[in-house]
Design a protein around this motif. Structure first.
Motif, PDB file in Angstrom:
ATOM      1  N   LEU A  58       0.833  -1.209   0.000  1.00 24.72           N
ATOM      2  CA  LEU A  58       0.000   0.000   0.000  1.00 24.72           C
ATOM      3  C   LEU A  58       0.868   1.259   0.000  1.00 24.72           C
ATOM      4  CD1 LEU A  58      -2.833  -1.031   2.497  1.00 24.72           C
ATOM      5  CD2 LEU A  58      -3.039  -0.654   0.022  1.00 24.72           C
ATOM      6  N   PHE A  59       1.958   1.223   0.752  1.00 25.84           N
ATOM      7  CA  PHE A  59       2.885   2.358   0.743  1.00 25.84           C
ATOM      8  C   PHE A  59       3.465   2.556  -0.647  1.00 25.84           C
ATOM      9  CE2 PHE A  59       7.449   3.459   0.859  1.00 25.84           C
ATOM     10  CZ  PHE A  59       7.326   4.810   1.176  1.00 25.84           C
ATOM     11  N   ASP A  60       3.924   1.474  -1.250  1.00 25.17           N
ATOM     12  CA  ASP A  60       4.524   1.573  -2.578  1.00 25.17           C
ATOM     13  C   ASP A  60       3.546   2.118  -3.603  1.00 25.17           C
ATOM     14  OD1 ASP A  60       6.868   0.638  -1.565  1.00 25.17           O
ATOM     15  OD2 ASP A  60       6.963  -1.181  -2.780  1.00 25.17           O
ATOM     16  N   GLN A  61       2.277   1.728  -3.491  1.00 25.29           N
ATOM     17  CA  GLN A  61       1.264   2.222  -4.420  1.00 25.29           C
ATOM     18  C   GLN A  61       1.085   3.728  -4.274  1.00 25.29           C
ATOM     19  OE1 GLN A  61      -0.276   0.777  -6.963  1.00 25.29           O
ATOM     20  NE2 GLN A  61      -1.297   2.737  -7.411  1.00 25.29           N
ATOM     21  N   SER A  62       1.019   4.191  -3.028  1.00 27.96           N
ATOM     22  CA  SER A  62       0.860   5.621  -2.793  1.00 27.96           C
ATOM     23  C   SER A  62       2.098   6.386  -3.246  1.00 27.96           C
ATOM     24  CB  SER A  62       0.592   5.879  -1.309  1.00 27.96           C
ATOM     25  OG  SER A  62       0.374   7.246  -1.061  1.00 27.96           O
ATOM     26  N   LEU A  63       3.274   5.817  -2.996  1.00 30.52           N
ATOM     27  CA  LEU A  63       4.515   6.458  -3.432  1.00 30.52           C
ATOM     28  C   LEU A  63       4.552   6.554  -4.956  1.00 30.52           C
ATOM     29  CD1 LEU A  63       7.329   7.593  -2.804  1.00 30.52           C
ATOM     30  CD2 LEU A  63       8.181   5.229  -2.795  1.00 30.52           C
ATOM     31  N   ALA A  64       4.161   5.486  -5.629  1.00 31.31           N
ATOM     32  CA  ALA A  64       4.157   5.492  -7.092  1.00 31.31           C
ATOM     33  C   ALA A  64       3.200   6.549  -7.630  1.00 31.31           C
ATOM     34  CB  ALA A  64       3.766   4.108  -7.619  1.00 31.31           C
ATOM     35  N   GLU A  65       2.053   6.706  -6.989  1.00 37.35           N
ATOM     36  CA  GLU A  65       1.099   7.726  -7.433  1.00 37.35           C
ATOM     37  C   GLU A  65       1.701   9.124  -7.284  1.00 37.35           C
ATOM     38  OE1 GLU A  65      -2.310   6.923  -5.057  1.00 37.35           O
ATOM     39  OE2 GLU A  65      -2.885   5.126  -6.200  1.00 37.35           O
ATOM     40  N   ALA A  66       2.425   9.350  -6.179  1.00 35.32           N
ATOM     41  CA  ALA A  66       3.067  10.651  -5.967  1.00 35.32           C
ATOM     42  C   ALA A  66       4.139  10.897  -7.018  1.00 35.32           C
ATOM     43  CB  ALA A  66       3.668  10.713  -4.567  1.00 35.32           C
ATOM     44  N   ILE A  67       4.916   9.868  -7.331  1.00 37.56           N
ATOM     45  CA  ILE A  67       5.954   9.999  -8.357  1.00 37.56           C
ATOM     46  C   ILE A  67       5.341  10.273  -9.720  1.00 37.56           C
ATOM     47  CG2 ILE A  67       7.741   8.732  -9.626  1.00 37.56           C
ATOM     48  CD1 ILE A  67       8.312   7.219  -6.980  1.00 37.56           C
ATOM     49  N   ASP A  68       4.331   9.501 -10.065  1.00 36.25           N
ATOM     50  CA  ASP A  68       3.760   9.566 -11.415  1.00 36.25           C
ATOM     51  C   ASP A  68       3.076  10.888 -11.707  1.00 36.25           C
ATOM     52  OD1 ASP A  68       4.740   7.056 -11.824  1.00 36.25           O
ATOM     53  OD2 ASP A  68       2.804   6.030 -11.681  1.00 36.25           O
ATOM     54  N   ARG A  69       2.690  11.619 -10.678  1.00 38.55           N
ATOM     55  CA  ARG A  69       2.094  12.940 -10.904  1.00 38.55           C
ATOM     56  C   ARG A  69       3.089  13.890 -11.580  1.00 38.55           C
ATOM     57  NH1 ARG A  69      -0.853  11.851  -6.036  1.00 38.55           N
ATOM     58  NH2 ARG A  69       0.783  12.686  -4.685  1.00 38.55           N
ATOM     59  N   HIS A  70       4.374  13.566 -11.463  1.00 37.59           N
ATOM     60  CA  HIS A  70       5.410  14.412 -12.067  1.00 37.59           C
ATOM     61  C   HIS A  70       5.935  13.838 -13.382  1.00 37.59           C
ATOM     62  CE1 HIS A  70       5.489  16.765  -8.376  1.00 37.59           C
ATOM     63  NE2 HIS A  70       5.453  15.617  -7.723  1.00 37.59           N
ATOM     64  N   ALA A  71       5.430  12.675 -13.783  1.00 36.59           N
ATOM     65  CA  ALA A  71       5.812  12.043 -15.053  1.00 36.59           C
ATOM     66  C   ALA A  71       7.327  12.083 -15.283  1.00 36.59           C
ATOM     67  CB  ALA A  71       5.084  12.716 -16.209  1.00 36.59           C
ATOM     68  N   PRO A  72       8.116  11.531 -14.352  1.00 39.09           N
ATOM     69  CA  PRO A  72       9.567  11.655 -14.492  1.00 39.09           C
ATOM     70  C   PRO A  72      10.151  10.710 -15.544  1.00 39.09           C
ATOM     71  CG  PRO A  72       9.065  10.295 -12.599  1.00 39.09           C
ATOM     72  CD  PRO A  72       7.744  10.813 -13.123  1.00 39.09           C
ATOM     73  N   ASP A  73      11.229  11.150 -16.140  1.00 39.80           N
ATOM     74  CA  ASP A  73      12.012  10.283 -17.017  1.00 39.80           C
ATOM     75  C   ASP A  73      12.914   9.362 -16.198  1.00 39.80           C
ATOM     76  OD1 ASP A  73      11.390  11.471 -19.757  1.00 39.80           O
ATOM     77  OD2 ASP A  73      12.039  13.241 -18.634  1.00 39.80           O
ATOM     78  N   LEU A  74      13.250   9.795 -14.979  1.00 38.63           N
ATOM     79  CA  LEU A  74      14.181   9.050 -14.143  1.00 38.63           C
ATOM     80  C   LEU A  74      13.797   9.224 -12.683  1.00 38.63           C
ATOM     81  CD1 LEU A  74      16.918   7.417 -14.171  1.00 38.63           C
ATOM     82  CD2 LEU A  74      18.045   9.631 -13.764  1.00 38.63           C
ATOM     83  N   VAL A  75      13.824   8.119 -11.937  1.00 41.60           N
ATOM     84  CA  VAL A  75      13.619   8.137 -10.487  1.00 41.60           C
ATOM     85  C   VAL A  75      14.968   7.849  -9.837  1.00 41.60           C
ATOM     86  CG1 VAL A  75      12.419   7.099  -8.522  1.00 41.60           C
ATOM     87  CG2 VAL A  75      11.233   7.377 -10.715  1.00 41.60           C
ATOM     88  N   VAL A  76      15.374   8.723  -8.920  1.00 42.71           N
ATOM     89  CA  VAL A  76      16.702   8.641  -8.314  1.00 42.71           C
ATOM     90  C   VAL A  76      16.556   8.366  -6.822  1.00 42.71           C
ATOM     91  CG1 VAL A  76      18.831   9.907  -7.844  1.00 42.71           C
ATOM     92  CG2 VAL A  76      17.648  10.226 -10.031  1.00 42.71           C
ATOM     93  N   LEU A  77      17.071   7.231  -6.368  1.00 42.54           N
ATOM     94  CA  LEU A  77      17.068   6.906  -4.944  1.00 42.54           C
ATOM     95  C   LEU A  77      18.340   7.475  -4.321  1.00 42.54           C
ATOM     96  CD1 LEU A  77      15.918   3.160  -5.070  1.00 42.54           C
ATOM     97  CD2 LEU A  77      14.534   5.239  -5.176  1.00 42.54           C
ATOM     98  N   ALA A  78      18.162   8.383  -3.364  1.00 39.89           N
ATOM     99  CA  ALA A  78      19.318   9.048  -2.755  1.00 39.89           C
ATOM    100  C   ALA A  78      19.213   8.916  -1.237  1.00 39.89           C
ATOM    101  CB  ALA A  78      19.373  10.511  -3.178  1.00 39.89           C
ATOM    102  N   GLY A  79      19.658   7.771  -0.741  1.00 43.98           N
ATOM    103  CA  GLY A  79      19.511   7.506   0.681  1.00 43.98           C
ATOM    104  C   GLY A  79      18.073   7.212   1.054  1.00 43.98           C
TER     105      GLY A  79
END
Length: 212
Positions: free
Chosen positions: A64-85
């Protein structure tokens, strides 16, 4: 212009390095944290970057967390997702959603010393070199095609803290470089490997030096 979203959990010093690099052709659309008090949020907001919190403690399950996180990310339609810590283990479904366009930095020369306590384990193992790796994220933890690595010597009198400090300096050098290469479409995935293409004006070939 390539749009990126950066995920953090704390101070976000690698996020800071990417922001401060002011990489041509890159727009940082958002910095998202799973922790409301992450120090990096204030840094990003102070530079006019959209910030958001998706608090993992508010969800009953990792999925459920991952789904909500993905929705937050997808609102910005990124070309790249960067994990920084970003200190969360992501579900396979989340990773596959961003397959080929999500990268991470790990404080070791992968495939050696995946997981936690990498600096202590490197010292205990007696290795002569340690370092950091930027790689594409796959469902296997701390695995995936390697984009760039940097090595530092392990000195006889090193402690976990002194070694970590030297590795962090290299992290701050190579993570912006990896983002720049990807933004320039100079990274190609072939047969499970990341191939870095040389800039036309350089004499570099595969795995070019940092200045290429």
């Amino acid at each position: 212009m390539k749009s990126i979203v950066i995920l953090i959990s704390g101070r976000g010093s690698n996020m800071e390095a990417i922001v401060q690099a002011d990489i041509p052709g890159v727009r940082i659309a958002a910095v998202i944290s799973n922790r409301p008090k992450a120090g990096g949020l204030q840094f990003a907001a102070g530079r006019g970057i959209h910030t958001e919190v998706v608090d993992h403690t508010a969800f009953e399950s990792r999925a459920l967390f991952d789904q909500s996180l993905a929705e937050a990310i997808d609102r910005h339609a990124p070309d790249l997702v960067v994990l920084a810590g970003f200190m969360r283990v992501l579900t396979d479904g989340f990773v596959r959603r961003y397959e080929g366009r999500m990268i991470n930095i790990h404080p070791s020369l992968l495939p050696a010393f995946g997981g936690l306590a990498t600096h202590r384990r490197a010292i205990d193992a007696g290795v002569r070199f340690h370092g950091a790796t930027v790689h594409f994220v796959t469902p296997t933890l701390d695995d995936g095609p390697i984009v760039i690595q940097a090595a530092v010597p392990v000195l006889p009198d090193d402690t976990e803290e002194t070694l970590a400090e030297r590795v962090l300096v290299e992290e701050h050098r190579i993570y912006p470089q990896a983002v720049r290469w990807i933004a320039e479409d100079r990274v190609r995935l072939e047969n499970g490997r990341a191939v870095v293409l040389a800039a036309p004006e350089s004499g570099c070939s595969i795995n070019p030096a940092l200045e290429c």
